[in-house]
Design an enzyme around this catalytic site. Structure first.
Site, short mmCIF file in Angstrom:
data_model
loop_
_atom_site.label_atom_id
_atom_site.label_comp_id
_atom_site.label_asym_id
_atom_site.label_seq_id
_atom_site.Cartn_x
_atom_site.Cartn_y
_atom_site.Cartn_z
N SER A 37 6.85 -5.00 9.80
CA SER A 37 7.15 -4.25 11.02
C SER A 37 8.20 -3.19 10.76
O SER A 37 9.23 -3.45 10.16
CB SER A 37 7.65 -5.19 12.12
OG SER A 37 6.62 -5.98 12.59
N HIS A 66 9.77 -2.92 17.33
CA HIS A 66 9.54 -3.87 18.41
C HIS A 66 10.82 -4.64 18.70
O HIS A 66 11.73 -4.68 17.87
CB HIS A 66 8.42 -4.86 18.06
CG HIS A 66 8.77 -5.73 16.91
ND1 HIS A 66 9.52 -6.87 17.02
CD2 HIS A 66 8.50 -5.60 15.58
CE1 HIS A 66 9.68 -7.43 15.84
NE2 HIS A 66 9.07 -6.67 14.94
N ASP A 112 -6.31 0.24 2.08
CA ASP A 112 -5.90 0.28 0.69
C ASP A 112 -6.23 -1.03 -0.02
O ASP A 112 -5.73 -2.10 0.35
CB ASP A 112 -4.40 0.57 0.60
CG ASP A 112 -3.96 1.00 -0.78
OD1 ASP A 112 -3.95 0.14 -1.68
OD2 ASP A 112 -3.64 2.18 -0.96
#
Length: 359
Positions: free
Chosen positions: A307, A165, A292
Site C-alpha cells: 500500500s 489509506h 508484470d
C-alpha cells in the site's frame, strides 16, 4: 521489459494491512506541479492520545468473573484520556495512576473518547483476592506498528504521503486516533505470496528505537502524512516528475514502484482497468491489475505492505496502490494522487497558474 533499480532502506504500509484514525492536523495549502515519487518501504509507529482499550480481563470474585469496566459500559476501541481527572499521555502514565487505585476501594472516573464523543464513566473497581488488589478488568495499549510504502515527497515543503489509506487497529478493527508517530527504516525479509481468498504480505524487520526519518502528523482515509526529517537518508530518491489530476488518468498501461527483494525499488508493469474522473475525493478511484510476470512470480499480485506504492502513467505520478481484491490478488484498488496531495496541504498547479508565473 527494462527495470530501473535503486537501493533503498525502508518499508511502507499496505492498504489492507492496518488502518489508522483521522487526526485533524491542518497543513498550509501550497501548489505543486511535480513531486518526487517514492516506492521505499518504511516502518511505521503510531502513538495514541491516551490509551486504547483492546479487551477485558475479568477478575475472579465470589460472584464469579467480573470486569467492572465492561459492566460500566466501557467498549473495545474506547480511548481513555483521563483517570480521576489526570491526563493520560501514554501507557506509563496510565500504569502509574492505576497503581494507586489498586490499593484503594474508591470509585474510578474515566474520561472516554469514543469516535467523536467524549464523556465520563464512573464505576467501582473489583477486588481480586488472588492478587490482593483492586482491578478495572481492562487490557490496554498505547501504540501500533506496521509497514507500508512511501508514495511521494515534496522537497519544497518537505511533506510526504504514504499508504494511501487510513490505518485501522488490528485488534479493535477501528481507526486509530493518533497523538503522534514516526517512520523509520526497514528491511524486507521475505514475501508470502497472495492466493485467492488469502492476501499475501511483505515480511519486514525494523526497530522503533531507530532514528526517526520523519514525523506522522496526520492519519486520514487517504494515507499518513508528515514531514521528512532527513530526506538524504533516502539515497534512492528520484528526480521530481509531474503529478496528474484525477480526471487526467486514463485506462491503459502504467507502472508501479515498490520493493520486493534486495531492498531495491523496481518498476513493474500494471494496467489501469478503470479510473473514475471524479471532481470530489474518492478513496477507491482506480482499479488496477498487475501484469508484470516477474512481480506475479514473486508476490502473486498485490500484497500487504505494498500500500502506497506509486502508480506512474505517461511519466506522471497518478496515484497509489491501496487495496487488494481477496478473490483475485492480481487486482485491487488505487487512490488518485490528487487527493493524497490535498491531504498533505498540496494542490496541483493549474495551467493558468503556470502561465501566470512564466509571464
Amino acid at each position: 521489459m527494462k527495470k530501473s533499480r535503486h537501493s533503498i532502506h525502508f518499508i511502507l504500509l499496505v492498504s489492507f494491512f492496518i488502518p489508522f484514525l483521522h487526526v485533524n492536523a491542518v497543513f498550509a495549502q501550497e501548489t505543486v506541479s511535480e513531486v518526487i515519487p517514492g516506492g521505499q518501504s518504511i516502518g511505521v509507529k503510531l502513538h495514541t492520545s491516551g490509551v486504547v482499550v483492546v479487551g477485558f480481563s475479568p477478575v475472579n470474585t465470589d460472584d464469579g468473573k467480573v470486569s467492572s469496566a465492561e459492566k460500566a459500559g466501557v467498549e473495545i476501541g474506547d480511548i481513555i484520556l483521563q483517570v480521576n481527572g489526570e491526563k493520560i499521555k501514554d501507557m506509563e502514565t496510565f500504569i502509574d495512576k492505576i497503581k494507586g487505585i489498586e490499593q484503594e476501594n474508591d470509585p474510578v472516573q474515566l474520561l472516554i473518547k469514543r469516535q467523536e464523543h467524549i464523556f465520563p464513566l464512573s464505576f467501582q473497581p473489583v477486588y481480586d483476592s488472588k492478587d490482593e488488589a483492586y482491578r478495572l478488568g481492562l487490557f490496554i495499549r498505547d501504540a501500533s506498528a506496521g509497514i507500508g510504502t512511501l508514495t511521494f515527497y515534496d522537497p519544497e515543503s518537505k511533506s510526504y504521503g504514504a499508504l494511501g489509506h487510513i490505518i485501522m487497529d488490528h485488534q479493535t478493527k477501528k481507526p486509530i486516533d493518533i497523538y503522534n508517530g514516526k517512520i523509520v527504516s526497514s528491511d524486507i525479509t521475505s514475501i508470502n505470496k497472495g492466493q485467492n481468498g488469502a492476501p499475501g504480505e511483505k515480511k519486514a524487520r525494523f526497530s522503533m528505537d531507530d532514528k526517526s526519518l520523519g514525523t506522522i502528523q496526520k492519519n486520514s482515509e487517504y494515507g499518513i502524512f508528515g514531514k521528512l526529517k532527513n530526506p538524504s537518508y533516502f539515497n534512492d530518491l528520484r528526480d521530481p516528475i509531474p503529478v496528474a489530476k484525477a480526471n487526467e488518468v486514463k485506462e491503459g498501461k502504467a507502472k508501479i514502484l515498490t520493493v520486493v527483494k534486495d531492498d531495491k525499488i523496481e518498476e513493474y508493469d500494471v494496467e489501469i482497468i478503470n479510473s473514475a474522473p471524479s471532481k470530489n475525493p474518492e478513496t477507491k478511484g482506480m482499479v488496477i491489475k498487475i501484469t508484470d510476470k516477474e512481480l506475479l512470480d514473486e508476490t502473486g499480485g498485490i500484497v500487504q505492505g505494498m500500500s502506497g506504492s506509486p502508480i506512474i502513467q505517461d511519466g506522471k505520478l497518478v496515484g497509489a496502490v491501496t487495496h487488494v481484491f481477496l478473490n483475485d490478488p492480481t487486482s485491487g484498488y488505487g487512490v488518485h494522487v490528487e487527493w493524497m496531495l490535498n491531504e498533505a496541504g498540496l494542490e496541483i498547479e493549474t495551467d493558468q497558474e503556470t502561465e501566470k508565473e512564466a509571464s
